[in-house]
Write a protein that holds these residues in place. Sequence first.
Motif, PDB file in Angstrom:
ATOM      1  N   ALA A  16       0.844  -1.191   0.000  1.00  0.00           N
ATOM      2  CA  ALA A  16       0.000   0.000   0.000  1.00  0.00           C
ATOM      3  C   ALA A  16       0.859   1.213   0.000  1.00  0.00           C
ATOM      4  O   ALA A  16       1.896   1.248   0.635  1.00  0.00           O
ATOM      5  N   ALA A  17       0.424   2.220  -0.708  1.00  0.00           N
ATOM      6  CA  ALA A  17       1.260   3.400  -0.783  1.00  0.00           C
ATOM      7  C   ALA A  17       0.405   4.629  -0.674  1.00  0.00           C
ATOM      8  O   ALA A  17      -0.804   4.574  -0.726  1.00  0.00           O
ATOM      9  N   GLY A  19       0.712   9.006  -1.748  1.00  0.00           N
ATOM     10  CA  GLY A  19       1.497  10.141  -2.177  1.00  0.00           C
ATOM     11  C   GLY A  19       2.910   9.732  -2.487  1.00  0.00           C
ATOM     12  O   GLY A  19       3.845  10.487  -2.297  1.00  0.00           O
ATOM     13  N   THR A  50      -1.697   1.483  -6.158  1.00  0.00           N
ATOM     14  CA  THR A  50      -1.480   1.224  -7.581  1.00  0.00           C
ATOM     15  C   THR A  50      -0.581   2.305  -8.182  1.00  0.00           C
ATOM     16  O   THR A  50      -0.835   2.825  -9.258  1.00  0.00           O
ATOM     17  N   TRP A  52       3.715   3.601  -8.625  1.00  0.00           N
ATOM     18  CA  TRP A  52       4.894   3.055  -9.309  1.00  0.00           C
ATOM     19  C   TRP A  52       5.317   1.720  -8.721  1.00  0.00           C
ATOM     20  O   TRP A  52       5.617   0.775  -9.457  1.00  0.00           O
ATOM     21  N   ALA A  53       5.376   1.655  -7.387  1.00  0.00           N
ATOM     22  CA  ALA A  53       5.886   0.456  -6.747  1.00  0.00           C
ATOM     23  C   ALA A  53       4.896  -0.701  -6.921  1.00  0.00           C
ATOM     24  O   ALA A  53       5.286  -1.805  -7.307  1.00  0.00           O
ATOM     25  N   GLY A  54       3.617  -0.425  -6.636  1.00  0.00           N
ATOM     26  CA  GLY A  54       2.607  -1.481  -6.698  1.00  0.00           C
ATOM     27  C   GLY A  54       2.458  -2.060  -8.094  1.00  0.00           C
ATOM     28  O   GLY A  54       2.422  -3.282  -8.274  1.00  0.00           O
ATOM     29  N   ARG A  74      -7.628   4.725  -5.890  1.00  0.00           N
ATOM     30  CA  ARG A  74      -7.780   5.189  -7.269  1.00  0.00           C
ATOM     31  C   ARG A  74      -7.613   3.996  -8.199  1.00  0.00           C
ATOM     32  O   ARG A  74      -6.733   3.158  -7.988  1.00  0.00           O
ATOM     33  N   ARG A 292       1.971   9.292   5.622  1.00  0.00           N
ATOM     34  CA  ARG A 292       0.510   9.236   5.737  1.00  0.00           C
ATOM     35  C   ARG A 292       0.117   8.782   7.142  1.00  0.00           C
ATOM     36  O   ARG A 292       0.827   7.955   7.741  1.00  0.00           O
ATOM     37  N   ASP A 329       7.835   5.103  -1.925  1.00  0.00           N
ATOM     38  CA  ASP A 329       8.124   6.297  -1.127  1.00  0.00           C
ATOM     39  C   ASP A 329       7.879   6.142   0.372  1.00  0.00           C
ATOM     40  O   ASP A 329       8.388   6.914   1.160  1.00  0.00           O
ATOM     41  N   ALA A 427      13.337   9.135  -2.806  1.00  0.00           N
ATOM     42  CA  ALA A 427      11.933   8.776  -3.008  1.00  0.00           C
ATOM     43  C   ALA A 427      11.536   9.122  -4.436  1.00  0.00           C
ATOM     44  O   ALA A 427      10.984  10.180  -4.704  1.00  0.00           O
ATOM     45  N   THR A 428      11.881   8.245  -5.351  1.00  0.00           N
ATOM     46  CA  THR A 428      11.553   8.508  -6.755  1.00  0.00           C
ATOM     47  C   THR A 428      10.848   7.308  -7.384  1.00  0.00           C
ATOM     48  O   THR A 428      10.878   6.198  -6.848  1.00  0.00           O
ATOM     49  N   GLN A 430      11.780   5.839  -9.962  1.00  0.00           N
ATOM     50  CA  GLN A 430      12.797   4.885 -10.369  1.00  0.00           C
ATOM     51  C   GLN A 430      13.070   3.853  -9.269  1.00  0.00           C
ATOM     52  O   GLN A 430      13.141   2.651  -9.534  1.00  0.00           O
ATOM     53  N   ALA A 432      11.034   3.174  -6.702  1.00  0.00           N
ATOM     54  CA  ALA A 432       9.801   2.424  -6.453  1.00  0.00           C
ATOM     55  C   ALA A 432       9.646   1.294  -7.476  1.00  0.00           C
ATOM     56  O   ALA A 432       9.334   0.153  -7.123  1.00  0.00           O
ATOM     57  N   TYR A 510      10.749   9.941 -21.772  1.00  0.00           N
ATOM     58  CA  TYR A 510       9.421   9.905 -21.162  1.00  0.00           C
ATOM     59  C   TYR A 510       8.376   9.277 -22.075  1.00  0.00           C
ATOM     60  O   TYR A 510       7.418   8.673 -21.587  1.00  0.00           O
TER      61      TYR A 510
HETATM   62  P1  FAD Z   1       2.588   6.403  -5.614  1.00  0.00           P
HETATM   63  O1  FAD Z   1       2.987   6.304  -7.024  1.00  0.00           O
HETATM   64  O2  FAD Z   1       2.236   7.722  -5.058  1.00  0.00           O
HETATM   65  O3  FAD Z   1       1.368   5.433  -5.384  1.00  0.00           O
HETATM   66  C1  FAD Z   1       0.684   5.391  -4.189  1.00  0.00           C
HETATM   67  C2  FAD Z   1      -0.519   4.468  -4.352  1.00  0.00           C
HETATM   68  O4  FAD Z   1      -1.056   4.104  -3.076  1.00  0.00           O
HETATM   69  C3  FAD Z   1      -1.643   5.132  -5.104  1.00  0.00           C
HETATM   70  O5  FAD Z   1      -2.211   4.211  -5.975  1.00  0.00           O
HETATM   71  C4  FAD Z   1      -2.614   5.515  -4.009  1.00  0.00           C
HETATM   72  O6  FAD Z   1      -3.924   5.626  -4.497  1.00  0.00           O
HETATM   73  C5  FAD Z   1      -2.451   4.323  -3.077  1.00  0.00           C
HETATM   74  N1  FAD Z   1      -2.915   4.557  -1.688  1.00  0.00           N
HETATM   75  C6  FAD Z   1      -2.750   5.678  -0.953  1.00  0.00           C
HETATM   76  N2  FAD Z   1      -3.333   5.515   0.253  1.00  0.00           N
HETATM   77  C7  FAD Z   1      -3.867   4.282   0.262  1.00  0.00           C
HETATM   78  C8  FAD Z   1      -4.609   3.540   1.212  1.00  0.00           C
HETATM   79  N3  FAD Z   1      -4.923   4.048   2.404  1.00  0.00           N
HETATM   80  N4  FAD Z   1      -5.030   2.283   0.887  1.00  0.00           N
HETATM   81  C9  FAD Z   1      -4.722   1.752  -0.307  1.00  0.00           C
HETATM   82  N5  FAD Z   1      -4.016   2.403  -1.242  1.00  0.00           N
HETATM   83  C10 FAD Z   1      -3.580   3.649  -0.958  1.00  0.00           C
HETATM   84  N6  FAD Z   1      10.124  10.329  -9.736  1.00  0.00           N
HETATM   85  C11 FAD Z   1      11.049  10.095 -10.698  1.00  0.00           C
HETATM   86  O7  FAD Z   1      11.773   9.099 -10.596  1.00  0.00           O
HETATM   87  N7  FAD Z   1      11.182  10.926 -11.779  1.00  0.00           N
HETATM   88  C12 FAD Z   1      10.402  12.025 -11.943  1.00  0.00           C
HETATM   89  O8  FAD Z   1      10.546  12.755 -12.926  1.00  0.00           O
HETATM   90  C13 FAD Z   1       9.425  12.305 -10.948  1.00  0.00           C
HETATM   91  N8  FAD Z   1       8.620  13.393 -11.069  1.00  0.00           N
HETATM   92  C14 FAD Z   1       7.640  13.609 -10.145  1.00  0.00           C
HETATM   93  C15 FAD Z   1       6.785  14.687 -10.304  1.00  0.00           C
HETATM   94  C16 FAD Z   1       5.782  14.921  -9.385  1.00  0.00           C
HETATM   95  C17 FAD Z   1       4.877  16.088  -9.564  1.00  0.00           C
HETATM   96  C18 FAD Z   1       5.625  14.040  -8.276  1.00  0.00           C
HETATM   97  C19 FAD Z   1       4.518  14.264  -7.270  1.00  0.00           C
HETATM   98  C20 FAD Z   1       6.476  12.973  -8.099  1.00  0.00           C
HETATM   99  C21 FAD Z   1       7.493  12.740  -9.023  1.00  0.00           C
HETATM  100  N9  FAD Z   1       8.371  11.660  -8.866  1.00  0.00           N
HETATM  101  C22 FAD Z   1       9.317  11.408  -9.837  1.00  0.00           C
HETATM  102  C23 FAD Z   1       8.317  10.796  -7.677  1.00  0.00           C
HETATM  103  C24 FAD Z   1       7.454   9.565  -7.922  1.00  0.00           C
HETATM  104  O9  FAD Z   1       6.199   9.922  -8.399  1.00  0.00           O
HETATM  105  C25 FAD Z   1       7.294   8.788  -6.645  1.00  0.00           C
HETATM  106  O10 FAD Z   1       8.552   8.494  -6.110  1.00  0.00           O
HETATM  107  C26 FAD Z   1       6.545   7.488  -6.919  1.00  0.00           C
HETATM  108  O11 FAD Z   1       5.228   7.784  -7.319  1.00  0.00           O
HETATM  109  C27 FAD Z   1       6.525   6.576  -5.711  1.00  0.00           C
HETATM  110  O12 FAD Z   1       5.800   5.422  -6.025  1.00  0.00           O
HETATM  111  P2  FAD Z   1       4.863   4.731  -4.963  1.00  0.00           P
HETATM  112  O13 FAD Z   1       4.275   3.537  -5.604  1.00  0.00           O
HETATM  113  O14 FAD Z   1       5.617   4.561  -3.697  1.00  0.00           O
HETATM  114  O15 FAD Z   1       3.720   5.799  -4.647  1.00  0.00           O
END
Ligand code: FAD
Length: 540
Positions: A16-17, A19, A50, A52-54, A74, A292, A329, A427-428, A430, A432, A510
């Motif tokens: 689960a992730a 932001g 859902t 990047w990591a998931g 989402r 969170r 992240d 926390a990128t 890449q 994740a 991209y």
């Molecule tokens: P996320 O991709 O944020 O996914 C989180 C998921 O968890 C979502 O599906 C969300 O709906 C879900 N979730 C949240 N709460 C709950 C809950 N309570 N129960 C169940 N599900 C839940 N990184 C790069 O490497 N290169 C870039 O150029 C880059 N540009 C970026 C630009 C912006 C504007 C932002 C905001 C980020 C950028 N990043 C970039 C960083 C990158 O987006 C994050 O590091 C990445 O999204 C992390 O992946 P994640 O799966 O951990 O989280």
Amino acid sequence: GIGRPGVSTAALLLTAASGGGLVAYADSAAESAPEPSQDAPKKKVLVLGTGWAGTSFLKNLDCSRYEVKVISPRNYFAFTPLLPSVTCGTVEPRSIIEPIRRMFEKKSKDVTFCEAECFKIDAIVALGATVNTFNTPGVLEHCHFLKEVEDAQKIRMSVIDCFEKASLPNISEEEKRKALHFVVIGGGPTGVEFAAELHDFLVEDLVKLYPAIQELVKITIIQSGDHILNMFDKRIAAFAEQKFQRDGIEVATGFRVVRVSDDSISMKSKSVGGEVSVPYGMAVWSAGIGTRPVIMDFMQQIGQTNRRALATNEWLRVRECEGVYAIGDCATVSQRKIMDDISMVFKMADKDNSGTLTLKEINDVLEDICIRYPQVDLYMKSMHMLDIADLIKGAIGDSHKESMVADIEEFKKALSHVDSQVKSAPATAQVAAQQGYYLAECFNKMEKCKEHPEGPLRMTGESGRHFFRPFRYKHLGQFAPLGGEQAAAELPGDWVSMGHSTQWLWYSVYASKQVSWRTRMLVVSDWTRRFIFGRDSSRI
Ligand code: FAD
């Protein structure tokens, strides 16, 4: 709550992730092999999030081996690196999202999706990260954030709002200037990219559409550090600052925002002290990510307090918590020092404490080190094994060979370079995506690795080897789009590239990284549309 550990099936993985974060949970059996028998019930894998990591985990998991459930508020994956382009209409929101059900259409027999939010992790179950306001008063109420697609859409509306407001009759010039002052708080990659997008929108489209007020527009970036983009190479930060100066984007470095009200932003200078307030029309907060509440609650349950993210070991398992995995992240991999590891492995190999190891023992140690640190492998391959053995013994203080001092220093330098590479897992997307891929691979080869472990020696707890090689982040470089068809990039091998050609490299990378042909076509056609017709400034 969402799941319970120890449900009758043998393994449960929950990710689960939030932001930008992701947590995975599996019961203790997840580290053992699934039952080979066809009749045995499939292990359950529950994925939270859902992002990047998931999605990277799900894409690479052999779903036929498990019963997979995905839970996320989402029902789509968002390509976050293009979010800043959505804020000004360069790219449409729907072009950067892919429905989860479509992404895993081919796996729909083994994967079920549920649009829901995990609000509590029960006993040993998990969740991720959000924006960090550092408790600055007024930020939540008055600033925009840029984390989700909805945020980008709100910003787009708000930018147009400010222009329309400033175009109304009977508005004083002072009020117009205020409405057209766009403030970005945080000079990291996101804040900088948004400021660049906004500037492009302004000079390429809005000046033609709002000629009467174009002179009154101002963009300011407030950054608490001494430079913007301070996680990039110094040359890139300097290039960006000079470019922004030419473009008329004000960069206020060394200022910390202390308060935001509905019409002004108060900040303190780190060097001079004293407070200054600036009126603003729209403010975007991009000063960092936070934890969170649901993850915070979970961390408290397992005793990981005073941290920004869940600490995992090098196999991405949450510390102090059997069977829970965290990626993306919301997690940080606890780092080990290579020199400590080398000393420890040597001690383990020297069972009789004589300080003398046979050639075979030394070779075993070296192999083990190569498994722990693939980067060292390359270094070792370029040298004779025995020389290396001597150097390693020297590096850990066993050798008195003076002639080798210089070489030992060089070896230590190489190792500390490895240490610093291992440390840098920001926390990128890449990171994740690589973590999702790694964990899926581990789950896929669980059976094989239980019988033939491929990991290094266990240093604590039970003896023997780890089933898997530890996760190692491979940095492939990063981009910083700076507007005006220019970008900067830091590529592997300390290679830095800046300017128009880098922007073309950015377009190609991209476009190629899009998760489906559908989004690739949409994004490329959005770019083309923007080149030909400009951005759409309608407020719908
Ligand atoms: P996320 O991709 O944020 O996914 C989180 C998921 O968890 C979502 O599906 C969300 O709906 C879900 N979730 C949240 N709460 C709950 C809950 N309570 N129960 C169940 N599900 C839940 N990184 C790069 O490497 N290169 C870039 O150029 C880059 N540009 C970026 C630009 C912006 C504007 C932002 C905001 C980020 C950028 N990043 C970039 C960083 C990158 O987006 C994050 O590091 C990445 O999204 C992390 O992946 P994640 O799966 O951990 O989280």
